[in-house]
Design a protein around this motif. Sequence first.
Motif, mmCIF file in Angstrom:
data_model
loop_
_atom_site.group_PDB
_atom_site.id
_atom_site.type_symbol
_atom_site.label_atom_id
_atom_site.label_comp_id
_atom_site.label_asym_id
_atom_site.label_seq_id
_atom_site.Cartn_x
_atom_site.Cartn_y
_atom_site.Cartn_z
ATOM 1 N N ALA A 111 0.817 -1.213 0.149
ATOM 2 C CA ALA A 111 0.021 0.014 -0.114
ATOM 3 C C ALA A 111 0.839 1.294 0.003
ATOM 4 N N PHE A 112 1.981 1.057 0.586
ATOM 5 C CA PHE A 112 2.814 2.438 0.988
ATOM 6 C C PHE A 112 4.290 2.187 0.504
ATOM 7 N N PRO A 113 4.853 1.935 -0.803
ATOM 8 C CA PRO A 113 5.885 1.676 -1.463
ATOM 9 C C PRO A 113 6.931 2.695 -0.611
ATOM 10 N N MET A 114 8.169 2.173 -0.314
ATOM 11 C CA MET A 114 9.406 2.923 0.244
ATOM 12 C C MET A 114 9.906 3.711 -1.006
ATOM 13 N N PRO A 115 10.387 5.022 -0.682
ATOM 14 C CA PRO A 115 11.102 5.508 -1.754
ATOM 15 C C PRO A 115 12.250 4.673 -2.088
ATOM 16 N N PRO A 116 12.680 4.652 -3.653
ATOM 17 C CA PRO A 116 13.689 3.879 -4.075
ATOM 18 C C PRO A 116 15.243 4.205 -3.363
ATOM 19 N N GLU A 117 15.283 5.412 -2.949
ATOM 20 C CA GLU A 117 16.536 5.800 -2.432
ATOM 21 C C GLU A 117 16.885 5.163 -0.770
ATOM 22 N N ASP A 118 15.531 5.106 -0.315
ATOM 23 C CA ASP A 118 15.547 4.526 0.898
ATOM 24 C C ASP A 118 15.877 3.098 1.106
ATOM 25 N N ALA A 119 15.324 2.373 -0.093
ATOM 26 C CA ALA A 119 15.688 0.946 0.078
ATOM 27 C C ALA A 119 16.974 0.689 -0.333
ATOM 28 N N LEU A 120 17.458 1.513 -1.181
ATOM 29 C CA LEU A 120 19.103 1.126 -1.433
ATOM 30 C C LEU A 120 19.838 1.561 -0.231
ATOM 31 N N ARG A 121 19.280 2.489 0.425
ATOM 32 C CA ARG A 121 20.111 2.820 1.883
ATOM 33 C C ARG A 121 19.919 1.360 2.824
ATOM 34 N N ALA A 122 18.709 0.778 2.884
ATOM 35 C CA ALA A 122 18.574 -0.041 3.763
ATOM 36 C C ALA A 122 19.261 -1.453 3.223
ATOM 37 N N LEU A 123 19.364 -1.743 1.921
ATOM 38 C CA LEU A 123 19.881 -2.962 1.357
ATOM 39 C C LEU A 123 21.268 -2.838 1.144
ATOM 40 N N SER A 124 21.972 -1.843 1.454
ATOM 41 C CA SER A 124 23.387 -1.678 1.142
ATOM 42 C C SER A 124 23.991 -2.205 2.809
ATOM 43 N N ALA A 125 23.161 -2.502 3.633
ATOM 44 C CA ALA A 125 23.441 -2.991 4.810
ATOM 45 C C ALA A 125 23.937 -4.942 4.798
ATOM 46 N N PHE A 126 23.407 -5.127 3.289
ATOM 47 C CA PHE A 126 23.553 -6.596 3.090
ATOM 48 C C PHE A 126 24.559 -6.908 1.776
ATOM 49 N N PRO A 127 25.669 -7.260 1.977
ATOM 50 C CA PRO A 127 26.709 -7.523 0.828
ATOM 51 C C PRO A 127 26.140 -8.402 -0.145
ATOM 52 N N ASP A 128 25.307 -9.332 0.650
ATOM 53 C CA ASP A 128 24.570 -10.430 -0.515
ATOM 54 C C ASP A 128 23.801 -9.688 -1.408
ATOM 55 N N ALA A 129 22.987 -8.623 -0.968
ATOM 56 C CA ALA A 129 22.069 -7.919 -1.693
ATOM 57 C C ALA A 129 22.460 -7.298 -2.958
ATOM 58 N N ALA A 130 23.787 -6.770 -2.859
ATOM 59 C CA ALA A 130 24.320 -5.584 -3.598
ATOM 60 C C ALA A 130 24.037 -5.668 -5.148
ATOM 61 N N ASN A 131 24.303 -6.995 -5.836
ATOM 62 C CA ASN A 131 24.017 -7.043 -7.152
ATOM 63 C C ASN A 131 22.600 -6.957 -7.702
ATOM 64 N N LEU A 132 21.354 -7.250 -6.812
ATOM 65 C CA LEU A 132 20.124 -7.303 -7.046
ATOM 66 C C LEU A 132 19.414 -5.856 -6.328
ATOM 67 N N ALA A 133 20.218 -5.063 -5.508
ATOM 68 C CA ALA A 133 19.604 -3.838 -5.107
ATOM 69 C C ALA A 133 19.053 -3.030 -6.042
ATOM 70 N N GLY A 134 19.792 -2.613 -7.173
ATOM 71 C CA GLY A 134 19.275 -1.900 -8.258
ATOM 72 C C GLY A 134 18.210 -2.171 -9.023
ATOM 73 N N ASP A 135 17.657 -3.491 -9.024
ATOM 74 C CA ASP A 135 16.752 -3.905 -9.628
ATOM 75 C C ASP A 135 15.331 -3.495 -8.632
ATOM 76 N N THR A 136 15.657 -3.571 -7.330
ATOM 77 C CA THR A 136 14.615 -3.413 -6.637
ATOM 78 C C THR A 136 14.250 -2.058 -6.454
ATOM 79 N N ALA A 137 15.290 -0.919 -6.474
ATOM 80 C CA ALA A 137 15.109 0.385 -6.589
ATOM 81 C C ALA A 137 14.289 0.960 -7.985
ATOM 82 N N GLU A 138 14.656 0.022 -8.996
ATOM 83 C CA GLU A 138 13.908 0.434 -10.289
ATOM 84 C C GLU A 138 12.588 -0.073 -10.470
ATOM 85 N N MET A 139 12.293 -1.261 -9.437
ATOM 86 C CA MET A 139 10.866 -1.562 -9.267
ATOM 87 C C MET A 139 10.116 -0.329 -8.419
ATOM 88 N N LEU A 140 10.614 0.050 -7.479
ATOM 89 C CA LEU A 140 10.210 1.194 -6.434
ATOM 90 C C LEU A 140 9.811 2.292 -7.355
#
Length: 224
Positions: free
Chosen positions: A90-119
């Motif tokens: 219902a309330f999508p997170m701003p993509p820049e906030d998602a990138l900041r959150a996901l930066s805490a997880f090295p395993d997520a690094a290669n896929l974080a950009g796709d998530t931000a693109e979707m948001l």
Amino acid sequence: MDKAQTDRTLWRDNGVPVSERFDDPYYSLDNGLAETRHVFLDGNDLPARFRPGFHIAELGFGTGLNLIAARLAWMASGTPGRLRFTSFEAFPMPPEDALRALSAFPDAANLAGDTAEMLADPQKPLIRDDIEMHLITGDARKTLPAWKDQADAWFLDGFSPAKNPELWGADLMAEVARHTAPGGSFATYTAAGDVRRALVAAGFDVTRVPGYGRKRHMSTGRKR
């Protein structure tokens, strides 16, 4: 996207994002990715159940961490084709906030950009070699009944039932069951009695199992 539909993100000192609207963290204070793997992957017996065309649906997209964990598991499993993934938010997170959150997880690094693109453009499906992802925005009490598909596994990941009761009501849990394939499953971090009873009434065999980190229990189930 209408800015009124987004949720402002606050940040704890340890870097964990918190929803201002619901006053609740987006994931475990201990380790969000480990929590996702324990609750939603292990809770749905994944990746053991993966097969071509497997479909995961989710209530609560949040940072996209669950999507990334599922993609990583899918790719590691070697299952051919694309994982199908549909999330209701219902309330999508701003993509820049998602990138900041996901930066805490090295395993997520290669896929974080796709998530931000979707948001950044939720109306546009994310299609890659490994994933076909649809983000359905709006109140799930309206959008899920109108959905024409079924999922093999559900990630029930709304904010705490005490703070976000709209995403855990009996009517919505009945819609989750209606949109679950025969033999399909759900997993959720909550073991709240009202939620478990609603899922039983909807047609799931529900089991309380050990939770992750500070949570003693969580819930899993299979559609009867």
